[in-house]
Design a protein around this motif. Structure first.
Motif, mmCIF file in Angstrom:
data_model
loop_
_atom_site.group_PDB
_atom_site.id
_atom_site.type_symbol
_atom_site.label_atom_id
_atom_site.label_comp_id
_atom_site.label_asym_id
_atom_site.label_seq_id
_atom_site.Cartn_x
_atom_site.Cartn_y
_atom_site.Cartn_z
ATOM 1 N N VAL A 17 0.839 -1.202 0.000
ATOM 2 C CA VAL A 17 0.000 0.000 0.000
ATOM 3 C C VAL A 17 0.875 1.253 0.000
ATOM 4 N N VAL A 18 1.903 1.269 0.830
ATOM 5 C CA VAL A 18 2.789 2.435 0.901
ATOM 6 C C VAL A 18 3.515 2.632 -0.428
ATOM 7 N N ALA A 19 3.972 1.552 -1.043
ATOM 8 C CA ALA A 19 4.628 1.657 -2.350
ATOM 9 C C ALA A 19 3.670 2.224 -3.399
ATOM 10 N N SER A 20 2.431 1.803 -3.357
ATOM 11 C CA SER A 20 1.418 2.297 -4.289
ATOM 12 C C SER A 20 1.146 3.787 -4.070
ATOM 13 N N ILE A 21 1.053 4.193 -2.824
ATOM 14 C CA ILE A 21 0.826 5.606 -2.502
ATOM 15 C C ILE A 21 1.978 6.453 -3.030
ATOM 16 N N ARG A 22 3.201 5.998 -2.797
ATOM 17 C CA ARG A 22 4.373 6.752 -3.261
ATOM 18 C C ARG A 22 4.391 6.855 -4.780
ATOM 19 N N ALA A 23 3.979 5.793 -5.458
ATOM 20 C CA ALA A 23 3.951 5.817 -6.927
ATOM 21 C C ALA A 23 2.873 6.764 -7.450
ATOM 22 N N ASP A 24 1.720 6.778 -6.776
ATOM 23 C CA ASP A 24 0.593 7.608 -7.220
ATOM 24 C C ASP A 24 0.714 9.076 -6.799
ATOM 25 N N HIS A 25 1.519 9.343 -5.775
ATOM 26 C CA HIS A 25 1.639 10.704 -5.230
ATOM 27 C C HIS A 25 3.117 11.054 -5.040
ATOM 28 N N PRO A 26 3.809 11.366 -6.130
ATOM 29 C CA PRO A 26 5.237 11.686 -6.035
ATOM 30 C C PRO A 26 5.489 12.798 -5.010
ATOM 31 N N GLY A 27 6.519 12.606 -4.242
ATOM 32 C CA GLY A 27 6.893 13.609 -3.249
ATOM 33 C C GLY A 27 6.245 13.424 -1.894
ATOM 34 N N ILE A 28 5.313 12.496 -1.781
ATOM 35 C CA ILE A 28 4.649 12.296 -0.493
ATOM 36 C C ILE A 28 5.601 11.597 0.473
ATOM 37 N N ARG A 29 5.513 11.988 1.707
ATOM 38 C CA ARG A 29 6.224 11.272 2.769
ATOM 39 C C ARG A 29 5.230 10.260 3.331
ATOM 40 N N ALA A 30 5.516 8.990 3.149
ATOM 41 C CA ALA A 30 4.583 7.945 3.581
ATOM 42 C C ALA A 30 5.348 6.799 4.211
ATOM 43 N N SER A 31 4.766 6.254 5.247
ATOM 44 C CA SER A 31 5.318 5.070 5.897
ATOM 45 C C SER A 31 4.145 4.204 6.337
ATOM 46 N N GLY A 32 4.447 2.989 6.724
ATOM 47 C CA GLY A 32 3.390 2.096 7.164
ATOM 48 C C GLY A 32 3.905 1.092 8.166
ATOM 49 N N ARG A 33 2.981 0.606 8.968
ATOM 50 C CA ARG A 33 3.328 -0.412 9.964
ATOM 51 C C ARG A 33 2.139 -1.337 10.166
ATOM 52 N N ALA A 34 2.434 -2.586 10.363
ATOM 53 C CA ALA A 34 1.443 -3.553 10.824
ATOM 54 C C ALA A 34 1.698 -3.724 12.315
ATOM 55 N N VAL A 35 0.658 -3.519 13.114
ATOM 56 C CA VAL A 35 0.817 -3.467 14.561
ATOM 57 C C VAL A 35 -0.134 -4.463 15.214
ATOM 58 N N PRO A 36 0.389 -5.319 16.105
ATOM 59 C CA PRO A 36 -0.517 -6.236 16.791
ATOM 60 C C PRO A 36 -1.400 -5.489 17.785
ATOM 61 N N GLY A 37 -2.659 -5.860 17.817
ATOM 62 C CA GLY A 37 -3.587 -5.254 18.756
ATOM 63 C C GLY A 37 -4.919 -4.974 18.095
ATOM 64 N N SER A 38 -5.839 -4.483 18.886
ATOM 65 C CA SER A 38 -7.159 -4.148 18.339
ATOM 66 C C SER A 38 -7.037 -2.851 17.543
ATOM 67 N N ALA A 39 -7.772 -2.761 16.455
ATOM 68 C CA ALA A 39 -7.691 -1.583 15.589
ATOM 69 C C ALA A 39 -7.985 -0.287 16.347
ATOM 70 N N PRO A 40 -9.059 -0.208 17.133
ATOM 71 C CA PRO A 40 -9.314 1.062 17.828
ATOM 72 C C PRO A 40 -8.152 1.481 18.739
ATOM 73 N N ALA A 41 -7.595 0.545 19.482
ATOM 74 C CA ALA A 41 -6.500 0.878 20.399
ATOM 75 C C ALA A 41 -5.245 1.307 19.632
ATOM 76 N N VAL A 42 -4.914 0.576 18.582
ATOM 77 C CA VAL A 42 -3.729 0.899 17.775
ATOM 78 C C VAL A 42 -3.877 2.285 17.160
ATOM 79 N N LEU A 43 -5.046 2.573 16.597
ATOM 80 C CA LEU A 43 -5.264 3.857 15.933
ATOM 81 C C LEU A 43 -5.280 5.012 16.928
ATOM 82 N N LEU A 44 -5.938 4.834 18.043
ATOM 83 C CA LEU A 44 -5.969 5.909 19.037
ATOM 84 C C LEU A 44 -4.578 6.237 19.554
ATOM 85 N N GLU A 45 -3.775 5.231 19.776
ATOM 86 C CA GLU A 45 -2.405 5.473 20.235
ATOM 87 C C GLU A 45 -1.600 6.247 19.191
ATOM 88 N N ALA A 46 -1.832 5.945 17.928
ATOM 89 C CA ALA A 46 -1.071 6.575 16.849
ATOM 90 C C ALA A 46 -1.514 8.004 16.562
#
Length: 145
Positions: free
Chosen positions: A87-116
């Motif tokens: 997904v991050v590679a696709s974003i970078r290809a579609d949006h040149p110059g974007i600063r993008a990173s990604g992580r897969a994080v163990p845990g429940s989605a609401p908790a992971v997202l709220l922490e981030a």
């Protein structure tokens, strides 16, 4: 007063990043473009997060009900990481110059997202259309966040 009043959304929603909760669904894929555009507009990094639970699978085994063999846990983590990398590679290809990173994080989605989102300008989620009793029973990540 809202951000639309003067057209400067960054003034009203300061933060260091845009966080995108990604689960591989069609709505999440559709929301990626919006998240990337917002990150570019705000001149901040786009962080794509995929939360995964090591004790569940898509076949519907409940959290904690059956501990998986370590090879299954490793496969879930590896697949989640691969999907985020793609997904991050696709974003970078579609949006040149974007600063993008990604992580897969163990845990429940609401908790992971709220922490981030502690230092985030925006949290972007796709929508699922669960209506009726099933929607109320299962809830949704957006509803829980």
């Amino acid at each position: 007063m809202t951000a639309q009043d003067d057209g400067d959304v960054t003034r009203w929603c300061p933060g260091e990043k845009v966080v995108m909760g990604y689960d591989g669904s069609d709505p999440a894929k559709e929301a990626l473009g919006f998240a990337a555009s917002e990150a570019l507009t705000r001149d901040v990094e786009l962080v794509v997060l995929a939360a995964y639970n090591e004790l569940t699978s898509e076949v519907g085994v409940g959290s904690g009900s059956l501990p998986w063999d370590q090879s299954v846990v490793d496969a879930i983590r590896t697949e989640s990481e691969r999907e985020v990398d793609d997904v991050v590679a696709s974003i970078r290809a579609d949006h040149p110059g974007i600063r993008a990173s990604g992580r897969a994080v163990p845990g429940s989605a609401p908790a992971v997202l709220l922490e981030a989102t502690d230092d985030a300008a925006l949290l972007v989620l796709g929508s699922h259309s669960r209506d009726g009793i099933l929607g109320r029973l299962l809830g949704g990540v957006a509803r829980q966040v």
